[in-house]
Motif scaffolding. Structure first.
Motif, PDB file in Angstrom:
ATOM      1  N   PHE A 135       0.824  -1.206   0.000  1.00 50.45           N
ATOM      2  CA  PHE A 135       0.000   0.000   0.000  1.00 50.45           C
ATOM      3  C   PHE A 135       0.862   1.262   0.000  1.00 50.45           C
ATOM      4  CE2 PHE A 135      -2.282   3.397   2.194  1.00 50.45           C
ATOM      5  CZ  PHE A 135      -3.470   3.430   1.489  1.00 50.45           C
ATOM      6  N   VAL A 136       1.964   1.236   0.739  1.00 49.86           N
ATOM      7  CA  VAL A 136       2.772   2.444   0.926  1.00 49.86           C
ATOM      8  C   VAL A 136       3.702   2.694  -0.251  1.00 49.86           C
ATOM      9  CG1 VAL A 136       4.576   3.495   2.355  1.00 49.86           C
ATOM     10  CG2 VAL A 136       2.628   2.357   3.430  1.00 49.86           C
TER      11      VAL A 136
ATOM     12  N   GLN B 118      -8.029   4.686   3.530  1.00 56.34           N
ATOM     13  CA  GLN B 118      -7.884   4.006   2.236  1.00 56.34           C
ATOM     14  C   GLN B 118      -7.343   2.591   2.419  1.00 56.34           C
ATOM     15  OE1 GLN B 118      -5.978   6.205  -1.008  1.00 56.34           O
ATOM     16  NE2 GLN B 118      -6.229   8.115   0.152  1.00 56.34           N
ATOM     17  N   TYR B 119      -6.379   2.443   3.332  1.00 56.54           N
ATOM     18  CA  TYR B 119      -5.791   1.118   3.564  1.00 56.54           C
ATOM     19  C   TYR B 119      -6.823   0.140   4.096  1.00 56.54           C
ATOM     20  CZ  TYR B 119      -3.121  -2.598   5.810  1.00 56.54           C
ATOM     21  OH  TYR B 119      -2.658  -3.831   6.206  1.00 56.54           O
TER      22      TYR B 119
ATOM     23  N   TYR C 165      -2.429   2.438  -8.516  1.00 55.35           N
ATOM     24  CA  TYR C 165      -2.058   1.898  -7.218  1.00 55.35           C
ATOM     25  C   TYR C 165      -2.704   0.541  -6.932  1.00 55.35           C
ATOM     26  CZ  TYR C 165      -0.362   6.616  -6.069  1.00 55.35           C
ATOM     27  OH  TYR C 165       0.296   7.811  -6.051  1.00 55.35           O
TER      28      TYR C 165
ATOM     29  N   LEU D  33      -5.007   8.286   4.336  1.00 60.24           N
ATOM     30  CA  LEU D  33      -4.359   7.059   3.892  1.00 60.24           C
ATOM     31  C   LEU D  33      -4.767   5.851   4.730  1.00 60.24           C
ATOM     32  CD1 LEU D  33      -0.731   8.263   3.069  1.00 60.24           C
ATOM     33  CD2 LEU D  33      -2.547   7.665   1.473  1.00 60.24           C
TER      34      LEU D  33
ATOM     35  N   LEU E 223      -9.182   9.060  -3.418  1.00 62.53           N
ATOM     36  CA  LEU E 223      -7.818   9.447  -3.085  1.00 62.53           C
ATOM     37  C   LEU E 223      -7.751  10.648  -2.157  1.00 62.53           C
ATOM     38  CD1 LEU E 223      -6.243   9.046  -6.637  1.00 62.53           C
ATOM     39  CD2 LEU E 223      -5.993   7.495  -4.693  1.00 62.53           C
TER      40      LEU E 223
ATOM     41  N   ARG F  25       2.759   4.700  -3.404  1.00 59.08           N
ATOM     42  CA  ARG F  25       2.447   6.094  -3.101  1.00 59.08           C
ATOM     43  C   ARG F  25       3.694   6.923  -2.840  1.00 59.08           C
ATOM     44  NH1 ARG F  25      -1.711   3.006  -2.163  1.00 59.08           N
ATOM     45  NH2 ARG F  25      -3.845   3.852  -2.330  1.00 59.08           N
TER      46      ARG F  25
ATOM     47  N   ASP G 150       0.614  11.370  -9.647  1.00 59.28           N
ATOM     48  CA  ASP G 150      -0.723  11.295  -9.071  1.00 59.28           C
ATOM     49  C   ASP G 150      -1.605  10.524 -10.045  1.00 59.28           C
ATOM     50  OD1 ASP G 150      -3.287  11.681  -8.107  1.00 59.28           O
ATOM     51  OD2 ASP G 150      -2.905  13.736  -7.453  1.00 59.28           O
TER      52      ASP G 150
END
Length: 318
Positions: free
Chosen positions: A24-25, A64-65, A279, A61, A57, A28, A33
């Motif tokens: 996930f990280v 979102q995770y 992503y 975060l 988005l 990003r 973008d």
């Protein structure tokens, strides 16, 4: 056996959980973008903001995770930012190509690695040992992409033996499909096979100095019987551990190999997703690759426990 597996599951789940965070990280952290990529070069700030809101988005975060993880538990990996198609559908359409490549590469890896390792571990003449050592060292030093380029130049340009670009599914035409698979699978397998061969060679040399091998020789056992029945069987543990790790690495190496040989598998999808800052596709692919590696590692430990019951007993009583 069941208790042995149960004791391994928590560590496997912990690896997958840590991988989900990294998956996930990491995308990003790259510049760019996905909203800008999806909006196009002529989009206004308002258009980009609207796309960010539609894609979620603009949310924190952490939110979102957990939203992504919640979808994983229900089998929903989200939709591609670039195409709007479900991530599972995108990956499923490319999975067959990569699986065919990885399976044939795994077969080459096992056959070449075992044959080279047994030959190197059984060689008695100094010249033969030196040749096999040099062969292993060269294969270890050459990365898959360089092996692939050399095979393209040698067997695709200098001598037109096999096709070097594109693909045909094995399910559509096995005879033609395997011709398109041979070079990329061979290029992907060689460096991994050399690692297996090196470990097996070292383990066989060590086993030959053990007392049970000397006892078998003293009783008049033939060299072939000593090698297969005593030396090789007791040297397989190191090779199996390496085999489980190498199979997991085949998926990572397939990305470069697919680019060289113009195959439209998961590797090509990964490159496209990086360029488009997609992503969700990247996250799913990273998690999928690690999950495959973890599964093969568990299968390796099961095979080790069959070869050496002490491992199973230690796992059950620890």
């Amino acid at each position: 056996m069941s208790r042995f597996l149960v004791r391994r599951l928590p560590s496997a789940l912990l690896v997958l959980f840590a991988t989900s965070i990294l998956a996930f990280v990491l995308p990003r952290l790259a510049p760019g973008d996905p909203a800008v990529a999806a909006a196009g070069p002529d989009a206004s700030a308002a258009d980009i903001a609207a796309i960010r809101r539609d894609l979620g988005l603009n949310r924190p975060l952490v939110e979102q995770y957990f939203h992504w993880m919640g979808g994983i538990f229900t089998g929903d990996f989200g939709r591609s930012y670039a195409t709007g198609r479900p991530v599972t559908e995108l990956m499923g359409s490319r999975l067959g190509s990569t699986v065919q490549l990885a399976v044939l590469a795994a077969v080459f890896m096992v056959v070449i690695g075992m044959a080279l390792g047994v030959a190197a571990g059984s060689a008695r003449r100094r010249f033969a040992k030196s040749v096999l050592d040099v062969a292993c060292s060269v294969l270890l030093a050459v990365p898959p992409f360089l092996t692939g380029l050399l095979l393209v130049l040698l067997l695709g340009v200098a001598w037109t033996v096999l096709p070097v670009s594109g693909e045909v599914s094995m399910f559509t035409d096995p005879e033609i499909g395997v011709q398109y698979l041979l070079l990329p699978a061979f290029a992907l397998a060689l460096p991994q096979a050399a690692q297996i061969a090196r470990l097996l060679q070292s383990a066989m040399w060590q086993s030959r100095s053990e007392e049970f091998v000397q006892t078998a020789i003293a009783k008049g056992a033939s060299p072939t019987r000593v090698t297969i029945r005593h030396v090789l069987r007791n040297s397989m543990a190191s090779a199996l551990v390496s085999l489980g790790m190498r199979i997991g690495e085949l998926l990572g190496g397939a990305i470069v190999i697919e680019a060289i040989f113009a195959r439209s598998g998961l590797g090509a999808l990964a490159v496209t997703s990086v360029n488009q800052r997609d992503y969700l596709v990247l996250q799913a692919m990273i998690l999928f690759a690690v999950a495959i590696a973890v599964i093969f590692q568990l299968l390796t430990e099961i095979a080790l426990s069959v070869l050496d019951p002490r491992i199973r007993l230690e796992g059950a009583t620890a």
